[in-house]
Design an enzyme around this catalytic site. Sequence first.
Site, PDB file in Angstrom:
ATOM      1  N   ASP A 270      11.360  16.270   6.057  1.00 18.45           N
ATOM      2  CA  ASP A 270      10.997  14.754   6.212  1.00 18.45           C
ATOM      3  C   ASP A 270      12.132  13.923   6.472  1.00 18.45           C
ATOM      4  O   ASP A 270      13.079  13.978   5.839  1.00 18.45           O
ATOM      5  CB  ASP A 270      10.166  14.459   4.703  1.00 18.45           C
ATOM      6  CG  ASP A 270       9.768  13.146   4.828  1.00 18.45           C
ATOM      7  OD1 ASP A 270      10.158  12.092   4.953  1.00 18.45           O
ATOM      8  OD2 ASP A 270       8.424  13.134   4.350  1.00 18.45           O
TER       9      ASP A 270
ATOM     10  N   CYS B   3      12.948  19.541   2.383  1.00 18.22           N
ATOM     11  CA  CYS B   3      11.981  19.156   3.481  1.00 18.22           C
ATOM     12  C   CYS B   3      12.494  18.655   4.761  1.00 18.22           C
ATOM     13  O   CYS B   3      13.537  18.013   4.638  1.00 18.22           O
ATOM     14  CB  CYS B   3      10.985  18.434   2.739  1.00 18.22           C
ATOM     15  SG  CYS B   3       9.430  18.151   3.854  1.00 18.22           S
TER      16      CYS B   3
ATOM     17  N   CYS C 218       4.890  13.661   0.165  1.00 17.88           N
ATOM     18  CA  CYS C 218       5.258  14.818   1.229  1.00 17.88           C
ATOM     19  C   CYS C 218       3.710  15.057   1.866  1.00 17.88           C
ATOM     20  O   CYS C 218       2.860  15.476   1.258  1.00 17.88           O
ATOM     21  CB  CYS C 218       5.590  16.048   0.184  1.00 17.88           C
ATOM     22  SG  CYS C 218       5.841  17.566   1.360  1.00 17.88           S
TER      23      CYS C 218
ATOM     24  N   HIS D  20       9.971  16.608  -2.870  1.00 18.67           N
ATOM     25  CA  HIS D  20       9.866  15.029  -2.592  1.00 18.67           C
ATOM     26  C   HIS D  20       8.662  14.637  -2.927  1.00 18.67           C
ATOM     27  O   HIS D  20       7.464  15.306  -2.734  1.00 18.67           O
ATOM     28  CB  HIS D  20      10.586  14.574  -1.567  1.00 18.67           C
ATOM     29  CG  HIS D  20       9.819  14.925  -0.329  1.00 18.67           C
ATOM     30  ND1 HIS D  20       9.087  13.965   0.227  1.00 18.67           N
ATOM     31  CD2 HIS D  20       9.677  15.955   0.783  1.00 18.67           C
ATOM     32  CE1 HIS D  20       8.428  14.257   1.360  1.00 18.67           C
ATOM     33  NE2 HIS D  20       9.035  15.541   1.624  1.00 18.67           N
TER      34      HIS D  20
ATOM     35  N   ARG E 184      12.836  10.975   5.464  1.00 13.76           N
ATOM     36  CA  ARG E 184      13.311  10.054   4.531  1.00 13.76           C
ATOM     37  C   ARG E 184      14.212  11.037   3.453  1.00 13.76           C
ATOM     38  O   ARG E 184      14.557  10.394   2.461  1.00 13.76           O
ATOM     39  CB  ARG E 184      11.942   9.465   3.802  1.00 13.76           C
ATOM     40  CG  ARG E 184      11.217   8.758   4.629  1.00 13.76           C
ATOM     41  CD  ARG E 184       9.722   8.618   4.167  1.00 13.76           C
ATOM     42  NE  ARG E 184       9.214   9.743   4.330  1.00 13.76           N
ATOM     43  CZ  ARG E 184       7.582   9.928   3.351  1.00 13.76           C
ATOM     44  NH1 ARG E 184       7.256   8.555   3.053  1.00 13.76           N
ATOM     45  NH2 ARG E 184       7.172  10.937   3.507  1.00 13.76           N
TER      46      ARG E 184
END
Length: 230
Positions: free
Chosen positions: A47, A45, A104, A101, A49
């Site tokens: 993302d 992803c 999300c 993850h 993080r």
Amino acid sequence: MSADNTFHYALSSNNAWAGYKAHQNPQFFPKLAGGQSPEILWIGCSDSRCPETTILGMQPGDVFVHRNIANIISPTDINTTAVIEYAVANLKVKHVVLCGHSACGGAAAALSDARVGGVLDTWLLPLKTVRFNHAEELDAITDEKERIMRIAQLNVEAGIKVLMNNATIREAIAERGLEVHGVFFDISCGRIKELGCGTAHAGKGDHVVRGKHGQLVFGQDGEAAIAAAQ
């Protein structure tokens, strides 16, 4: 910190990092510039993080990467398909890892009946399909965080099915034993867990994914551990 200061801090941080790496190993960057031979294709992803090299404890050159919103694998997405073809057919990676993850945003959006807006509604359609295909299971989960986590895991399982039917991947599995792994990254603890889908099956011992500077070991219990390369 303002946006402008953030950018200049990033440039300064890069300069410090490059200096440190060059001092630590003078051959690091010259060797890196000579070419790449990663053993892992990581699909994850976007993302912020979930930076794959960081959470794997690996280094530049170890992991070939493709990331998108909610790590969605669509057979009609030419971007993902091109990355897979190059990594598998040209770079000859030994492992394809699809990682979802916790927490999300795409998974949360797929669970909502509200529109996100723009192209994102179209992009999230495969994840919406996962929701409807598993509506009974997901509706039975009362905790919202748990529901988001579960649909994210189901999304990985659905993506693995698409990957396993990709012609380039199928050929590499048959010809040279390419391995495909579905994993899940829990942001709250920093741990990666194997979901038991793909070519890696529980009960066959540890699965070791090696990079030049470290290795990721999938145990029989599905937990992933980082170890220094020998």
